[in-house]
Design a protein around this motif. Sequence first.
Motif, mmCIF file in Angstrom:
data_model
loop_
_atom_site.group_PDB
_atom_site.id
_atom_site.type_symbol
_atom_site.label_atom_id
_atom_site.label_comp_id
_atom_site.label_asym_id
_atom_site.label_seq_id
_atom_site.Cartn_x
_atom_site.Cartn_y
_atom_site.Cartn_z
ATOM 1 N N ALA A 49 3.666 -17.675 -47.385
ATOM 2 C CA ALA A 49 4.821 -16.643 -47.429
ATOM 3 C C ALA A 49 4.595 -15.479 -47.779
ATOM 4 N N GLY A 50 3.687 -15.081 -48.751
ATOM 5 C CA GLY A 50 3.645 -13.926 -49.538
ATOM 6 C C GLY A 50 4.751 -13.379 -50.271
ATOM 7 N N THR A 51 5.561 -14.219 -50.884
ATOM 8 C CA THR A 51 6.488 -13.880 -51.772
ATOM 9 C C THR A 51 6.767 -15.222 -52.456
ATOM 10 N N TRP A 52 7.916 -14.885 -53.618
ATOM 11 C CA TRP A 52 8.136 -15.854 -54.461
ATOM 12 C C TRP A 52 9.625 -15.546 -54.993
ATOM 13 N N PRO A 53 10.358 -16.581 -54.710
ATOM 14 C CA PRO A 53 10.354 -17.987 -54.401
ATOM 15 C C PRO A 53 9.930 -18.094 -53.055
ATOM 16 N N ALA A 54 9.104 -18.841 -52.508
ATOM 17 C CA ALA A 54 8.764 -19.281 -50.949
ATOM 18 C C ALA A 54 9.861 -20.090 -50.484
ATOM 19 N N VAL A 55 10.695 -20.888 -51.242
ATOM 20 C CA VAL A 55 11.771 -21.731 -50.590
ATOM 21 C C VAL A 55 12.889 -21.348 -51.446
ATOM 22 N N VAL A 56 14.219 -21.569 -50.849
ATOM 23 C CA VAL A 56 15.436 -21.355 -51.320
ATOM 24 C C VAL A 56 16.405 -22.420 -50.826
ATOM 25 N N THR A 57 17.523 -22.918 -51.613
ATOM 26 C CA THR A 57 18.317 -23.947 -51.073
ATOM 27 C C THR A 57 19.481 -23.254 -50.780
ATOM 28 N N ILE A 58 20.140 -23.678 -49.842
ATOM 29 C CA ILE A 58 21.429 -23.076 -49.545
ATOM 30 C C ILE A 58 22.616 -24.084 -50.378
ATOM 31 N N GLU A 59 23.132 -23.144 -51.001
ATOM 32 C CA GLU A 59 24.395 -23.757 -51.935
ATOM 33 C C GLU A 59 25.772 -23.442 -51.733
ATOM 34 N N SER A 60 26.105 -22.563 -50.682
ATOM 35 C CA SER A 60 27.377 -22.330 -50.376
ATOM 36 C C SER A 60 27.682 -22.601 -48.712
ATOM 37 N N GLU A 61 28.587 -22.408 -48.201
ATOM 38 C CA GLU A 61 29.105 -22.592 -46.936
ATOM 39 C C GLU A 61 29.029 -21.060 -46.189
ATOM 40 N N SER A 62 28.631 -20.010 -46.982
ATOM 41 C CA SER A 62 28.850 -18.730 -46.245
ATOM 42 C C SER A 62 27.875 -18.537 -44.989
ATOM 43 N N MET A 63 26.862 -19.376 -44.770
ATOM 44 C CA MET A 63 26.086 -19.178 -43.470
ATOM 45 C C MET A 63 26.366 -20.222 -42.477
ATOM 46 N N VAL A 64 27.391 -20.972 -42.778
ATOM 47 C CA VAL A 64 27.805 -22.036 -41.648
ATOM 48 C C VAL A 64 28.186 -21.439 -40.507
#
Length: 222
Positions: A49-64
């Motif tokens: 990925a070349g970045t950190w954090p390399a993974v994130v978790t979706i915690e809200s419905e703003s991108m549904v």
Amino acid sequence: MSDTTWLQRAASALAAFRESDRPLVSLTRDLLWVVAVVGGIALLLYLVAGTWPAVVTIESESMVPNMNVGDLVLVVDEDRFGNLVTWAEGQRTGQSSFGDYGNVIVYRPNGADSVNPIIHRAMTYVDTAAVVESGLGAYYDDPHGGYITRGDNNPYTDQPNLRISGIGVIEPVKKEWIVGKALVAVPLVGYLPLHLAEFAVVVILVILVHDFVLARKKEKEE
């Protein structure tokens, strides 16, 4: 000679640690194995990925509906696998990701590390502090330019409509505030980081039960 003796002692201690049947040693050995595997995966993700954090978790419905709660999202450097493209640019070129034009970015609101990063779509980029009126919404006067962002499920842009306690009104996103851009999302897997403490307890219990069963089996065989 002393170096050889030291190496022999270290090798002997390591062999004893690996072969010991004592419950505490066995548990420690299993936990170290888990830590090594997790650390290896984290290192591999960072290299890709070349970045950190390399993974994130979706915690809200703003991108549904394009991203849902519990999705685990791989985040890469903003210029890796192609340049960062806004919604406005994507509409002209046809570039899209996650069900709409442009890229979805992860950014630290107003550059703050005290709150969780936000994962929203980069709608457009403003170079000046001028108010922009368009179909994307009304942007406010600001002393610096940056990306204007919006959740796909939100009727308004983050700037200037989103306010976070302790941070204030969210400003246009400077490039140095960007953690990275979303590359792929895996449904449901993100629930694991959301319940990491509970998962750790379950792993430890499984290891303890496993070691107990093996110990009882060995006792019966003897």
